[in-house]
Enzyme design. Sequence first.
Site, PDB file in Angstrom:
ATOM      1  N   SER A  14      33.137   8.757  54.741  1.00  0.00           N
ATOM      2  CA  SER A  14      33.005   8.010  55.993  1.00  0.00           C
ATOM      3  C   SER A  14      31.638   8.286  56.610  1.00  0.00           C
ATOM      4  CB  SER A  14      34.093   8.455  56.969  1.00  0.00           C
ATOM      5  OG  SER A  14      33.931   9.840  57.247  1.00  0.00           O
ATOM      6  N   GLY A  46      38.676  10.011  61.127  1.00  0.00           N
ATOM      7  CA  GLY A  46      39.682  10.957  61.639  1.00  0.00           C
ATOM      8  C   GLY A  46      40.612  10.433  62.716  1.00  0.00           C
ATOM      9  N   CYS A  76      35.865  13.068  51.366  1.00  0.00           N
ATOM     10  CA  CYS A  76      36.252  13.006  52.779  1.00  0.00           C
ATOM     11  C   CYS A  76      37.654  13.586  52.878  1.00  0.00           C
ATOM     12  CB  CYS A  76      36.245  11.543  53.225  1.00  0.00           C
ATOM     13  SG  CYS A  76      36.951  11.247  54.863  1.00  0.00           S
ATOM     14  N   THR A  78      39.781  13.534  55.408  1.00  0.00           N
ATOM     15  CA  THR A  78      40.733  12.613  56.041  1.00  0.00           C
ATOM     16  C   THR A  78      41.206  11.553  55.049  1.00  0.00           C
ATOM     17  OG1 THR A  78      39.620  12.922  58.166  1.00  0.00           O
ATOM     18  CG2 THR A  78      41.065  11.028  57.982  1.00  0.00           C
ATOM     19  N   CYS A 186      36.234  19.285  56.816  1.00  0.00           N
ATOM     20  CA  CYS A 186      35.588  17.969  56.847  1.00  0.00           C
ATOM     21  C   CYS A 186      34.275  18.097  56.101  1.00  0.00           C
ATOM     22  CB  CYS A 186      35.342  17.543  58.298  1.00  0.00           C
ATOM     23  SG  CYS A 186      34.338  16.043  58.464  1.00  0.00           S
TER      24      CYS A 186
END
Length: 261
Positions: A14, A46, A76, A78, A186
């Site tokens: 992202s 997120g 990523c 998430t 993250c």
Amino acid sequence: MNSTSSNPIGIFDSGIGGTSIFREIHQLLPNEDVIYLADSKNAPYGYKTKQQITDLCIKNTELLLKENCKIIVVACNTATTNAIDYLRKTYDVPFIGIEPAIKPAALNSKNKAVGILATKGTLSSELFAKTSELFTKDIDVIEVIGAGLVEAIESGNIHHPSTIQLLEELLQPMLAKNIDYLVLGCSHYPYLISILQKLLPKEVVIIDSGEAVARQTKNVLKNPNLLNSGQKKASIRFYTNRSENILKSFVPEFPVKYLDF
């Protein structure tokens, strides 16, 4: 040699965070061509719903498959924790995910207190809950949502006083519990390590997943003999759907192009 072994590795995130994963992969597998998609237009993932995250992952995956990628790294946390099961069931290509490295932190913590800095999307996911439950039975786990951190990094404001102040505030509950491990949940957060080291007591060990993801990528490619044994210089391509300038500042030695995706 497998006929697809010369095809590229695909990586998406992202935004620019996954460049920390890319560097680990490129260092371990310097012969491999790589295509990297920075979906900065939709960052951060997120705070999106599971369905929104899955839809973005489908878009990124299909673009990389059009480029004949032989493996896709979901760089990523998430996206991994919310969508990787769906991706693996849907597409006939290996996927490598990234999750917070809770296991080594929990196993090695002497204070029995571990901090996890991650996005809301990661901390609220089923996959994270399962992993956490498995390894942290006798451990005090202090979960903190890194609200605002991805945006600060995506804006190129890593060393801005407001980012440092935000980090100080986010670390407070962890320091109050005397953590001795901080897990970065993250792929953007490794870019904050130099600041975190100044803000944390020196005995706190910071763990991110980049090296483990690179090793896993190599292992998965090894099995069906998909490693590229060619000797030519690797082709590395970065694409972003926002301004090229910020991504370029993280990977100045590689070409970066704008792509509307």
